[in-house]
Design a protein around this motif. Structure first.
Motif, PDB file in Angstrom:
ATOM      1  N   ASP A 279      -3.737   3.104   8.596  1.00 43.83           N
ATOM      2  CA  ASP A 279      -4.236   4.255   9.333  1.00 43.83           C
ATOM      3  C   ASP A 279      -3.013   5.060   9.756  1.00 43.83           C
ATOM      4  OD1 ASP A 279      -5.246   6.086  11.144  1.00 43.83           O
ATOM      5  OD2 ASP A 279      -6.652   4.685  12.029  1.00 43.83           O
TER       6      ASP A 279
ATOM      7  N   ILE B 262       0.852  -1.187   0.000  1.00 43.64           N
ATOM      8  CA  ILE B 262       0.000   0.000   0.000  1.00 43.64           C
ATOM      9  C   ILE B 262       0.888   1.237   0.000  1.00 43.64           C
ATOM     10  CG2 ILE B 262      -0.225   0.003   2.532  1.00 43.64           C
ATOM     11  CD1 ILE B 262      -3.164   0.963   2.065  1.00 43.64           C
TER      12      ILE B 262
ATOM     13  N   SER C 129      -4.743  -2.258   4.243  1.00 39.04           N
ATOM     14  CA  SER C 129      -5.179  -0.894   4.539  1.00 39.04           C
ATOM     15  C   SER C 129      -4.221  -0.305   5.562  1.00 39.04           C
ATOM     16  CB  SER C 129      -6.621  -0.875   5.062  1.00 39.04           C
ATOM     17  OG  SER C 129      -6.733  -1.613   6.265  1.00 39.04           O
TER      18      SER C 129
ATOM     19  N   THR D   6      -2.888   0.296  -3.991  1.00 41.66           N
ATOM     20  CA  THR D   6      -2.602  -1.012  -3.419  1.00 41.66           C
ATOM     21  C   THR D   6      -2.303  -1.997  -4.540  1.00 41.66           C
ATOM     22  OG1 THR D   6      -4.943  -1.654  -3.442  1.00 41.66           O
ATOM     23  CG2 THR D   6      -4.110  -0.643  -1.431  1.00 41.66           C
TER      24      THR D   6
ATOM     25  N   GLY E 113      -2.011   5.598   1.147  1.00 47.13           N
ATOM     26  CA  GLY E 113      -3.069   4.609   1.014  1.00 47.13           C
ATOM     27  C   GLY E 113      -3.873   4.663  -0.254  1.00 47.13           C
TER      28      GLY E 113
ATOM     29  N   THR F  67      -7.182  -7.896   1.873  1.00 51.87           N
ATOM     30  CA  THR F  67      -7.242  -6.444   1.710  1.00 51.87           C
ATOM     31  C   THR F  67      -6.234  -5.791   2.631  1.00 51.87           C
ATOM     32  OG1 THR F  67      -9.603  -6.539   1.179  1.00 51.87           O
ATOM     33  CG2 THR F  67      -8.704  -4.402   1.814  1.00 51.87           C
TER      34      THR F  67
END
Length: 114
Positions: A72, A50, A70, A57, A54, A68
């Motif tokens: 933060d 990623i 992801s 991907t 973000g 998946t």
């Protein structure tokens, strides 16, 4: 610098796990984050990546549609949601930060078995 993975474990085929990788000691938002895995006797392979904010991907063909990735950036954490797990997903999963430097976590074991 630390990358600490968590969330691994034993799961039945078809089940799900969510891996987390908490980063500290560097500017997380400047780094591409990646998940690799290594099965016994095999090379370490890229699973997912990623971009730093973000937006982008990419995935290994073997996990597309099931996993998946992801992140933060406020929490300095990257995740890997793994669904429809198969026995061949069994491996140690490693978090990697790639940027000015290259950092690795210690790995977390994922075992998919009935």
């Amino acid at each position: 610098v630390q990358l600490v993975e968590s969330g691994g474990g034993l799961v039945q085929p078809g089940g799900s796990l969510r891996l987390s990788c908490a980063a500290s000691g560097f500017t997380f938002s400047n780094y591409v984050m990646r998940w690799f895995r290594q099965a016994p006797g095999k090379e370490r392979d890229l699973v997912a990546a990623i971009s730093s904010i973000g937006r982008n991907t990419n995935y290994a063909d073997s996990v597309k549609g099931r996993f998946t990735i992801s992140r933060d950036n406020a929490k300095n954490t990257v995740y890997l949601q793994m669904n429809s797990l198969k026995p061949e997903d069994t491996a140690v999963y490693y978090c990697n930060a790639r940027g000015t430097y290259n950092y690795w976590g210690q790995g977390t074991q994922v075992t998919v078995s009935s």
